[in-house]
Design a protein around this motif. Structure first.
Motif: not given
Length: 133
Positions: A27, A29, A99, A105-106, A108-109, A113
């Motif tokens: 992913v 970001l 992870r 990811e949470r 920096w949600k 993307v």
């Protein structure tokens, strides 16, 4: 302000190198709006420490061919979470358990993307393999 084209290009090259080494859940970001220190976070994971280190090696080799070297590298000896800092692109390669636990990811949600174009790379690789048969 969004991530620069150069940062996105570097992130895509690193993502492809990670995918070539069988990284999972890759992913990108765009953190440029939230963080002054970087444009893109690239996150990838693997099921073992050995695989984490293989992915890191692949990324470093690919980016070295582009005359890019990390400003800082952390976590290599443990192989659980390796951070490669290329200034505008920060790469996190994590063991899949770490992870899930740290859930970057949470955190920096709210960041967009980045399209890493991995589908295009996979399609090109499949087409090249079919031509070679």
């Amino acid at each position: 302000m969004t991530a620069s084209e150069i940062s996105i290009t570097v992130a895509r090259a690193a993502a492809k190198a990670a995918a070539d080494k069988l990284a999972q859940d890759i992913v990108g970001l765009d953190v440029s709006e939230r963080l002054a220190l970087a444009d893109v976070f690239l996150i990838a994971s693997a099921p073992s420490e050995r695989q984490v280190n293989a992915i890191v090696d692949g990324i470093e080799e690919e980016l070295a061919q582009r005359d890019l070297r990390p400003v800082r590298r952390e976590g290599r000896s443990g192989g659980r979470w390796v951070l490669l800092d290329y200034s505008d692109v920060v790469i996190h390669v994590q063991h899949e358990e770490d992870r899930v636990f740290y859930a970057l990811e949470r955190l920096w949600k709210d960041c967009p993307v980045v399209d890493l174009q991995l589908e295009d790379a996979a399609a090109a690789t499949a087409a090249a393999s079919a031509d070679g048969e």
